[in-house]
Motif scaffolding. Structure first.
Motif, PDB file in Angstrom:
ATOM      1  N   HIS A  43       0.831  -1.202   0.000  1.00  0.00           N
ATOM      2  CA  HIS A  43       0.000   0.000   0.000  1.00  0.00           C
ATOM      3  C   HIS A  43       0.872   1.261   0.000  1.00  0.00           C
ATOM      4  N   LEU A  47       0.683   3.976  -3.138  1.00  0.00           N
ATOM      5  CA  LEU A  47       0.353   5.383  -2.903  1.00  0.00           C
ATOM      6  C   LEU A  47       1.549   6.270  -3.211  1.00  0.00           C
ATOM      7  N   SER A  58      -4.346  11.160  -2.145  1.00  0.00           N
ATOM      8  CA  SER A  58      -4.665  10.027  -1.269  1.00  0.00           C
ATOM      9  C   SER A  58      -6.074   9.526  -1.553  1.00  0.00           C
ATOM     10  N   ARG A  59      -6.989  10.447  -1.792  1.00  0.00           N
ATOM     11  CA  ARG A  59      -8.371  10.071  -2.070  1.00  0.00           C
ATOM     12  C   ARG A  59      -8.476   9.277  -3.376  1.00  0.00           C
ATOM     13  N   ARG A  62      -7.162   5.837  -2.595  1.00  0.00           N
ATOM     14  CA  ARG A  62      -8.077   5.175  -1.653  1.00  0.00           C
ATOM     15  C   ARG A  62      -9.323   4.654  -2.353  1.00  0.00           C
ATOM     16  N   HIS A 111     -12.175  -2.599  -4.054  1.00  0.00           N
ATOM     17  CA  HIS A 111     -11.086  -1.629  -3.989  1.00  0.00           C
ATOM     18  C   HIS A 111      -9.723  -2.313  -4.090  1.00  0.00           C
ATOM     19  N   PRO A 124     -14.026   1.449   0.938  1.00  0.00           N
ATOM     20  CA  PRO A 124     -12.588   1.703   0.782  1.00  0.00           C
ATOM     21  C   PRO A 124     -11.885   1.727   2.138  1.00  0.00           C
ATOM     22  N   ALA A 125     -10.576   1.719   2.100  1.00  0.00           N
ATOM     23  CA  ALA A 125      -9.781   1.886   3.322  1.00  0.00           C
ATOM     24  C   ALA A 125     -10.124   3.234   3.942  1.00  0.00           C
ATOM     25  N   SER A 126      -9.997   3.334   5.231  1.00  0.00           N
ATOM     26  CA  SER A 126     -10.367   4.576   5.916  1.00  0.00           C
ATOM     27  C   SER A 126      -9.405   5.708   5.554  1.00  0.00           C
ATOM     28  N   THR A 127      -9.904   6.914   5.674  1.00  0.00           N
ATOM     29  CA  THR A 127      -9.079   8.096   5.415  1.00  0.00           C
ATOM     30  C   THR A 127      -7.888   8.124   6.371  1.00  0.00           C
ATOM     31  N   TYR A 129      -6.369   5.575   7.755  1.00  0.00           N
ATOM     32  CA  TYR A 129      -5.395   4.560   7.332  1.00  0.00           C
ATOM     33  C   TYR A 129      -4.523   5.089   6.197  1.00  0.00           C
ATOM     34  N   VAL A 130      -5.165   5.643   5.187  1.00  0.00           N
ATOM     35  CA  VAL A 130      -4.432   6.130   4.019  1.00  0.00           C
ATOM     36  C   VAL A 130      -3.525   7.304   4.382  1.00  0.00           C
TER      37      VAL A 130
END
Length: 193
Positions: A43, A47, A58-59, A62, A111, A124-127, A129-130
């Motif tokens: 990940h 990213l 990031s969004r 994500r 995702h 999706p993965a949480s904000t 987390y990202v």
């Protein structure tokens, strides 16, 4: 003088980009980290590479889904960008690592970035987390993305960059630097009178 003549006046701050960016050497170190170090989490590599080379937010990463990928053309859809983004071999390799990590989780989540919390769902993965994926490399995702946008806007037409990224043209104008890179100036010492 009995009164302050400047009382009540306000000064606007700088209107251009004032954030921190990466040096070229820092970018090279990060690129090597994400392309050669097998200990780096997939990940982080995905990213990092998409932000460093493609200016992905990031969004955008994500929300990236497997349906957004075209393996034959090696492109992906990112966010509101009007056209698929062609991925270079290094970015595609980071994406494949991330997909292998996803497959090992045996999930139906659409995702690309799947975590322990999201493997049983569809979200999706949480904000949060990202936003912490790149903590190990020492640079936040926004700083890496801003480095890429600053470079693109200052070497290309800002309107073209805005169109390619699906941004308002005014949004790219803050990245226009108010200084000139000394490496782009003609050598002052070679001038003859």
């Amino acid at each position: 003088m009995l009164i302050d003549p400047s009382r009540g006046l306000t000064a606007r701050g700088p209107s251009g980009f004032t954030g921190a960016t990466l040096t070229l050497d820092q970018q090279r170190v990060l690129f090597r980290r994400w392309t050669t170090d097998p200990a780096v989490h997939p990940h982080e590599a995905l990213l990092g590479m998409l932000a460093l080379l493609h200016g992905a937010s990031s969004r955008e990463v994500r929300m990236l889904q497997t349906a957004d990928l075209d393996p034959h053309a090696r492109t992906t859809r990112l966010g509101d960008r009007p056209h698929p983004v062609p991925l270079d071999p290094a970015s595609w390799a980071a994406l494949e690592r991330c997909l292998a990590h996803r497959e090992a989780k045996r999930t139906d989540n659409p995702h690309v970035m799947v975590t322990r919390q999201t493997k049983s769902g569809q979200g999706p993965a949480s904000t949060a987390y990202v936003s912490h994926i790149l903590d190990a490399c020492g640079f936040p995702p926004r700083m890496i993305r801003c480095t890429r946008l600053l470079d693109l806007v200052n070497t290309m037409d800002p309107k073209l960059v805005a169109a390619a990224f699906g941004m308002d043209p005014e949004a790219t104008l803050i990245y226009l630097a108010d200084h000139i890179d000394p490496g782009r100036l003609p050598d002052q010492h070679k001038r003859t009178p």
